[in-house]
Design an enzyme around this catalytic site. Structure first.
Site, PDB file in Angstrom:
ATOM      1  N   SER A 222      -2.943  -7.593   2.896  1.00  0.00           N
ATOM      2  CA  SER A 222      -3.222  -7.462   4.332  1.00  0.00           C
ATOM      3  C   SER A 222      -3.578  -8.834   4.904  1.00  0.00           C
ATOM      4  CB  SER A 222      -4.379  -6.499   4.559  1.00  0.00           C
ATOM      5  OG  SER A 222      -4.064  -5.237   4.054  1.00  0.00           O
TER       6      SER A 222
ATOM      7  N   LYS B  10     -16.688  -6.578   6.384  1.00  0.00           N
ATOM      8  CA  LYS B  10     -15.491  -7.410   6.208  1.00  0.00           C
ATOM      9  C   LYS B  10     -14.916  -7.892   7.541  1.00  0.00           C
ATOM     10  CE  LYS B  10     -13.326  -6.338   1.786  1.00  0.00           C
ATOM     11  NZ  LYS B  10     -12.060  -5.882   1.179  1.00  0.00           N
TER      12      LYS B  10
ATOM     13  N   HIS C 251       0.841  -1.198   0.000  1.00  0.00           N
ATOM     14  CA  HIS C 251       0.000   0.000   0.000  1.00  0.00           C
ATOM     15  C   HIS C 251       0.883   1.258   0.000  1.00  0.00           C
ATOM     16  CE1 HIS C 251      -3.147  -2.594   2.259  1.00  0.00           C
ATOM     17  NE2 HIS C 251      -3.656  -2.368   1.074  1.00  0.00           N
TER      18      HIS C 251
HETATM   19  P1  ADP Z   1      -9.979  -3.257  -0.382  1.00  0.00           P
HETATM   20  O1  ADP Z   1     -10.664  -3.977   0.738  1.00  0.00           O
HETATM   21  O2  ADP Z   1     -10.667  -2.043  -0.848  1.00  0.00           O
HETATM   22  O3  ADP Z   1      -9.496  -4.124  -1.511  1.00  0.00           O
HETATM   23  P2  ADP Z   1      -7.253  -3.127   0.521  1.00  0.00           P
HETATM   24  O4  ADP Z   1      -6.761  -2.389   1.707  1.00  0.00           O
HETATM   25  O5  ADP Z   1      -7.118  -4.612   0.531  1.00  0.00           O
HETATM   26  O6  ADP Z   1      -8.724  -2.654   0.346  1.00  0.00           O
HETATM   27  O7  ADP Z   1      -6.555  -2.581  -0.779  1.00  0.00           O
HETATM   28  C1  ADP Z   1      -6.669  -1.257  -1.207  1.00  0.00           C
HETATM   29  C2  ADP Z   1      -6.077  -1.120  -2.584  1.00  0.00           C
HETATM   30  O8  ADP Z   1      -4.679  -1.376  -2.520  1.00  0.00           O
HETATM   31  C3  ADP Z   1      -6.637  -2.096  -3.621  1.00  0.00           C
HETATM   32  O9  ADP Z   1      -6.666  -1.438  -4.871  1.00  0.00           O
HETATM   33  C4  ADP Z   1      -5.622  -3.198  -3.648  1.00  0.00           C
HETATM   34  O10 ADP Z   1      -5.603  -3.854  -4.900  1.00  0.00           O
HETATM   35  C5  ADP Z   1      -4.346  -2.423  -3.418  1.00  0.00           C
HETATM   36  N1  ADP Z   1      -3.281  -3.226  -2.826  1.00  0.00           N
HETATM   37  C6  ADP Z   1      -3.345  -4.060  -1.762  1.00  0.00           C
HETATM   38  N2  ADP Z   1      -2.155  -4.646  -1.526  1.00  0.00           N
HETATM   39  C7  ADP Z   1      -1.309  -4.171  -2.476  1.00  0.00           C
HETATM   40  C8  ADP Z   1       0.059  -4.412  -2.810  1.00  0.00           C
HETATM   41  N3  ADP Z   1       0.801  -5.296  -2.148  1.00  0.00           N
HETATM   42  N4  ADP Z   1       0.573  -3.748  -3.850  1.00  0.00           N
HETATM   43  C9  ADP Z   1      -0.190  -2.896  -4.567  1.00  0.00           C
HETATM   44  N5  ADP Z   1      -1.470  -2.632  -4.338  1.00  0.00           N
HETATM   45  C10 ADP Z   1      -2.030  -3.261  -3.308  1.00  0.00           C
END
Ligand code: ADP
Length: 159
Positions: A128, A41, A17
């Site tokens: 995550s 969630k 992130h």
């Molecule tokens: P959500 O529940 O909205 O998917 P997340 O916190 O899991 O929320 O992810 C937020 C955004 O960050 C999403 O677009 C996800 O694809 C992206 N994301 C999550 N992990 C990574 C990573 N390791 N590298 C790049 N983007 C990521």
């Protein structure tokens, strides 16, 4: 002033992130990391905890701020005078869901664009969910998350 919103659950924030935040911060005047309430969630961290962890992790980035939001994302984007949503794409597996979300958001408000950013290749396997799993099983998550998140995971999962 070009403002981008980077929405997500951030339960918790990972280095993947952060990589996306850093890339977006170079392209936009201001980036707002928008932490979604997402009670459905059943997040491990409360909304306040997730916001505090993002805050602690981006405090050295002058044009990045953190906020919490609930409700329709496009409405939130408009309320912040932003025009762009930033999302991260790790692999093909992210594509289908992200594509659907982006096109739906465009249907809801065609003035809002979604921008996809690819993280550094070493972060493409990070999520995550997997970080929480490793922490639960007693593995070392230090390479995958910022220090405040590592400390919070340790505290949350002990006992
Ligand atoms: P959500 O529940 O909205 O998917 P997340 O916190 O899991 O929320 O992810 C937020 C955004 O960050 C999403 O677009 C996800 O694809 C992206 N994301 C999550 N992990 C990574 C990573 N390791 N590298 C790049 N983007 C990521």
């Amino acid at each position: 002033m070009r403002i981008a919103i980077y929405p997500g659950s951030f339960d918790p924030l990972t280095n993947g992130h952060l990589d996306v935040v850093q890339r977006a911060a170079k392209l936009f005047d201001r980036v707002i990391v928008a932490v979604a309430k997402n009670e459905g969630k059943h997040p491990l961290f409360t909304l306040d905890e997730r916001v505090a962890l993002v805050s602690a992790s981006v405090k050295k980035m002058p044009n990045v701020t953190v906020d919490a939001f609930d409700g329709l994302l496009v409405d939130y984007v408009v309320s912040k005078n932003a025009r762009a949503i930033v999302r991260g794409l790790r692999a093909i597996s992210d594509f289908e869901f992200e594509f659907q979300l982006a096109l739906m958001n465009r249907k809801l408000n065609e003035n809002v664009e979604t921008i996809f950013m690819m993280p550094k290749d070493t972060y493409t396997f990070l999520s995550s969910r997997i970080v929480k799993e490793i922490a639960r099983l007693g593995g070392d998550v230090r390479p995958f998350v910022p220090e405040p998140v590592q400390a919070a995971l340790k505290k949350k999962l002990k006992g």
